[in-house]
Design a protein around this motif. Structure first.
Motif, PDB file in Angstrom:
ATOM      1  N   ALA A 282     -47.239  13.554  22.450  1.00  0.00           N
ATOM      2  CA  ALA A 282     -47.466  12.853  23.572  1.00  0.00           C
ATOM      3  C   ALA A 282     -48.724  11.831  23.359  1.00  0.00           C
ATOM      4  CB  ALA A 282     -48.241  13.810  24.772  1.00  0.00           C
ATOM      5  N   ALA A 283     -49.367  12.076  22.249  1.00  0.00           N
ATOM      6  CA  ALA A 283     -50.637  11.048  21.766  1.00  0.00           C
ATOM      7  C   ALA A 283     -49.880   9.824  21.148  1.00  0.00           C
ATOM      8  CB  ALA A 283     -51.470  11.752  20.834  1.00  0.00           C
ATOM      9  N   PHE A 284     -48.696  10.116  20.561  1.00  0.00           N
ATOM     10  CA  PHE A 284     -48.101   9.100  19.878  1.00  0.00           C
ATOM     11  C   PHE A 284     -47.348   8.253  21.147  1.00  0.00           C
ATOM     12  CE2 PHE A 284     -43.785   7.728  18.639  1.00  0.00           C
ATOM     13  CZ  PHE A 284     -44.133   6.787  17.460  1.00  0.00           C
ATOM     14  N   ALA A 285     -46.894   8.851  21.774  1.00  0.00           N
ATOM     15  CA  ALA A 285     -45.968   7.963  22.896  1.00  0.00           C
ATOM     16  C   ALA A 285     -47.064   7.301  23.790  1.00  0.00           C
ATOM     17  CB  ALA A 285     -45.291   8.966  23.788  1.00  0.00           C
ATOM     18  N   ALA A 286     -48.226   7.533  23.924  1.00  0.00           N
ATOM     19  CA  ALA A 286     -48.998   6.860  24.528  1.00  0.00           C
ATOM     20  C   ALA A 286     -49.433   5.506  24.153  1.00  0.00           C
ATOM     21  CB  ALA A 286     -50.318   7.623  24.972  1.00  0.00           C
ATOM     22  N   LYS A 287     -49.319   5.301  22.751  1.00  0.00           N
ATOM     23  CA  LYS A 287     -49.504   4.155  22.038  1.00  0.00           C
ATOM     24  C   LYS A 287     -48.125   3.187  21.959  1.00  0.00           C
ATOM     25  CE  LYS A 287     -53.677   4.873  19.166  1.00  0.00           C
ATOM     26  NZ  LYS A 287     -54.014   4.242  17.720  1.00  0.00           N
ATOM     27  N   ILE A 288     -47.039   3.662  22.518  1.00  0.00           N
ATOM     28  CA  ILE A 288     -45.773   2.684  22.340  1.00  0.00           C
ATOM     29  C   ILE A 288     -46.038   1.866  23.365  1.00  0.00           C
ATOM     30  CG2 ILE A 288     -43.450   2.641  22.596  1.00  0.00           C
ATOM     31  CD1 ILE A 288     -44.185   4.122  20.043  1.00  0.00           C
ATOM     32  N   LYS A 289     -45.977   0.458  23.176  1.00  0.00           N
ATOM     33  CA  LYS A 289     -45.638  -0.559  24.237  1.00  0.00           C
ATOM     34  C   LYS A 289     -44.588  -1.598  23.668  1.00  0.00           C
ATOM     35  CE  LYS A 289     -49.512   0.207  26.268  1.00  0.00           C
ATOM     36  NZ  LYS A 289     -49.767   0.803  27.575  1.00  0.00           N
ATOM     37  N   ASP A 290     -43.800  -2.019  24.741  1.00  0.00           N
ATOM     38  CA  ASP A 290     -42.808  -3.127  24.472  1.00  0.00           C
ATOM     39  C   ASP A 290     -43.869  -4.515  24.270  1.00  0.00           C
ATOM     40  OD1 ASP A 290     -40.093  -4.487  24.973  1.00  0.00           O
ATOM     41  OD2 ASP A 290     -41.659  -5.577  26.351  1.00  0.00           O
ATOM     42  N   VAL A 291     -43.507  -5.331  23.471  1.00  0.00           N
ATOM     43  CA  VAL A 291     -43.964  -6.429  23.089  1.00  0.00           C
ATOM     44  C   VAL A 291     -44.641  -7.316  24.277  1.00  0.00           C
ATOM     45  CG1 VAL A 291     -41.917  -7.822  22.635  1.00  0.00           C
ATOM     46  CG2 VAL A 291     -44.032  -8.613  21.767  1.00  0.00           C
ATOM     47  N   THR A 292     -43.643  -7.464  25.342  1.00  0.00           N
ATOM     48  CA  THR A 292     -44.014  -8.359  26.624  1.00  0.00           C
ATOM     49  C   THR A 292     -45.178  -7.431  27.262  1.00  0.00           C
ATOM     50  OG1 THR A 292     -42.253  -7.360  27.742  1.00  0.00           O
ATOM     51  CG2 THR A 292     -41.683  -9.423  26.536  1.00  0.00           C
ATOM     52  N   GLU A 293     -44.835  -6.084  27.576  1.00  0.00           N
ATOM     53  CA  GLU A 293     -45.889  -5.271  28.210  1.00  0.00           C
ATOM     54  C   GLU A 293     -47.215  -5.538  27.809  1.00  0.00           C
ATOM     55  OE1 GLU A 293     -46.146  -0.684  29.015  1.00  0.00           O
ATOM     56  OE2 GLU A 293     -45.222  -1.279  27.231  1.00  0.00           O
ATOM     57  N   TYR A 294     -47.400  -5.635  26.090  1.00  0.00           N
ATOM     58  CA  TYR A 294     -48.481  -5.417  25.540  1.00  0.00           C
ATOM     59  C   TYR A 294     -49.224  -6.668  25.665  1.00  0.00           C
ATOM     60  CZ  TYR A 294     -52.360  -4.150  22.263  1.00  0.00           C
ATOM     61  OH  TYR A 294     -53.518  -3.897  21.743  1.00  0.00           O
ATOM     62  N   ILE A 298     -53.009  -7.454  27.185  1.00  0.00           N
ATOM     63  CA  ILE A 298     -54.410  -8.010  26.733  1.00  0.00           C
ATOM     64  C   ILE A 298     -54.450  -9.477  27.137  1.00  0.00           C
ATOM     65  CG2 ILE A 298     -54.112  -6.463  24.702  1.00  0.00           C
ATOM     66  CD1 ILE A 298     -52.826  -9.085  23.233  1.00  0.00           C
ATOM     67  N   GLY A 299     -53.593 -10.091  27.766  1.00  0.00           N
ATOM     68  CA  GLY A 299     -53.702 -11.509  28.441  1.00  0.00           C
ATOM     69  C   GLY A 299     -53.504 -12.412  27.181  1.00  0.00           C
ATOM     70  N   PRO A 300     -52.401 -13.088  27.390  1.00  0.00           N
ATOM     71  CA  PRO A 300     -51.722 -13.954  26.334  1.00  0.00           C
ATOM     72  C   PRO A 300     -52.484 -15.532  26.222  1.00  0.00           C
ATOM     73  CG  PRO A 300     -50.530 -13.969  28.387  1.00  0.00           C
ATOM     74  CD  PRO A 300     -51.410 -12.965  28.598  1.00  0.00           C
ATOM     75  N   ARG A 301     -52.577 -15.698  25.049  1.00  0.00           N
ATOM     76  CA  ARG A 301     -53.253 -16.991  24.701  1.00  0.00           C
ATOM     77  C   ARG A 301     -52.424 -18.102  25.547  1.00  0.00           C
ATOM     78  NH1 ARG A 301     -55.540 -16.340  18.689  1.00  0.00           N
ATOM     79  NH2 ARG A 301     -57.582 -15.054  19.169  1.00  0.00           N
TER      80      ARG A 301
END
Length: 421
Positions: A282-294, A298-301
């Motif tokens: 569960a801890a590992f899964a919480a860090k998984i992000k699709d590139v567009t989602e992430y 974080i807010g794209p430049r």
């Protein structure tokens, strides 16, 4: 899944029918047993001992195995369902039961096991593609006939296999002020057929201030095993993946493959009944992000390059329905200076690839491909974007030839260009 969880999941369906129009197989055949609602009834009858999972009855129209095999596993029904029926988990459970009890023909076993062996081992897949060059990508007629494939079945051969499978460096440094560090998972199929997508992903993230680490101890995530009813194999691969990333301090673990990302995010469910691994998964899964989602999180430049292009977007099923990500890629693509974005009709309907569905159910897959390509062409777009390797390869095979035909790419390739890549 424990029997109590299976029963609870099946009983949560209220038979409202909202899933019917969301289901590609039901829309194609009009058969209730080819709908999520119908398949749930079949599953419940198996659980209650009213229908067999094995034998001739199970493999004929109306039988459990027949209609489970015809399911794409796209999970479009979950998006439409007001009762939150865990259809994807139930499908995996009953497919696992099916594979433990059903005796398939020799040809079908060879096809299923062969696909699993090749597509989850980059070295073997690369060798197979090199051999495929001898036939121009066509599977020999005798082999196609033996495993039940159409005579014109093609392998997705890249023009330049070495370029398509080139390895990335272990670290791509952030540009400008550093905002964090992430790991990039390269996967199996993606690392052989779509290495340029990985390169674009890394460059895109670096342009947004992230150090991108590419761990060298990566393994298969188990997604294809899970979808094909090989849950024990999937669990072992999941444990290996979790262990490889423990004791790391990445801000996120980035995926650009929708199917893998969806399965990795589900590790908590996959291993929830294993006391030694449940919390770790569960801890590992919480860090998984699709590139567009992430990037949206974080807010794209600001993007710096003007690109005059008419584009459209196809929702990869396990991004839209599995991960509930539909707006993030659209938001980023629409932010590119000069872009004209056109929405595609039924953008979230499956293209027919669905892992290895286009090999296991080629006739139905071809119909879904045809409809998808027709809708994409109707947009008049010069470029089609989609975020999954299976979709990229299958839709590309269905596109017309010629200079006027649209091209197809992963969204990160266009986004990286917008940052000057």
């Amino acid at each position: 899944m424990k029997e109590a969880d299976v029963e609870k999941g099946l009983l949560s369906c209220v038979h409202c029918g909202f899933c019917l129009d969301a289901c590609p197989t039901y829309r194609e055949t009009g058969d209730e047993a080819d709908s999520p609602r119908g398949r749930l009834v079949l599953m419940r009858n198996v659980l209650e001992g009213k229908l067999p999972m094995v034998g001739e009855e199970a493999t004929q129209p109306g039988g459990v195995g027949y209609h489970l095999d015809r399911c794409l596993g796209c999970r479009g029904c979950e998006t439409a369902c007001p009762s939150a029926v865990p259809y994807g988990h139930l499908l995996e459970h009953f497919r696992d039961l099916q594979e433990h009890t059903v005796s398939r023909s020799t040809g079908e076993r060879v096809l299923r096991e062969g696909l699993l062996m090749l597509l989850t081992d980059p070295k073997k897949m690369k060798l197979a593609l090199k051999a495929g060059r001898l036939t121009g990508g066509k599977i020999p007629a005798f082999a196609s006939k033996f495993v039940g494939l159409p005579a014109d079945t093609q392998l997705p051969l890249p023009d330049d296999l070495e370029k398509a499978s080139a390895a990335l460096p272990a670290l791509i440094r952030a540009k400008g002020e550093k905002r964090g560090k992430v790991a990039l998972l390269t996967g199996c199929v993606m690392s052989v057929l779509y290495s340029p997508v990985h390169r674009a992903t890394a460059n895109l993230l670096a342009a947004n201030g992230l150090d991108v680490h590419v761990p060298q101890n990566q393994s298969c995530c188990g997604a294809l095993h899970g979808h094909q009813g090989k849950l024990e194999g999937a669990k072992e691969l999941a444990k290996k993946m979790v262990a490889a990333f423990e004791n790391t301090d990445y801000d996120a673990i980035i995926l650009n493959s929708a199917g893998c990302g969806s399965f990795l995010k589900d590790y908590g469910h996959l291993l929830k009944d294993d006391s030694q691994w449940a919390d770790r998964a569960a801890a590992f899964a919480a860090k998984i992000k699709d590139v567009t989602e992430y990037l949206v999180e974080i807010g794209p430049r600001e993007m710096t390059r003007w690109i005059t292009l008419k584009i459209t977007y196809h929702d990869a099923c396990h991004l839209k329905h599995g991960q509930k990500i539909g707006e993030a890629p659209r938001t980023l693509l629409k932010s590119i200076p000069g872009i004209e974005y056109v929405e595609c009709r039924d953008a979230d309907q499956c293209c027919g690839s669905a892992g290895v569905y286009n090999y296991l159910q080629p006739a139905l897959a071809a119909e879904f491909q045809k409809k998808k390509v027709e809708n994409l062409l109707a947009t008049g777009a010069e470029l089609i974007l989609t975020g999954n390797p299976g979709c990229l390869a299958w839709i590309e095979q269905g596109l017309p030839d010629g200079a006027q035909a649209p091209k197809i790419q992963h969204p990160v390739e266009l986004l990286a260009r917008a940052y000057g890549d």
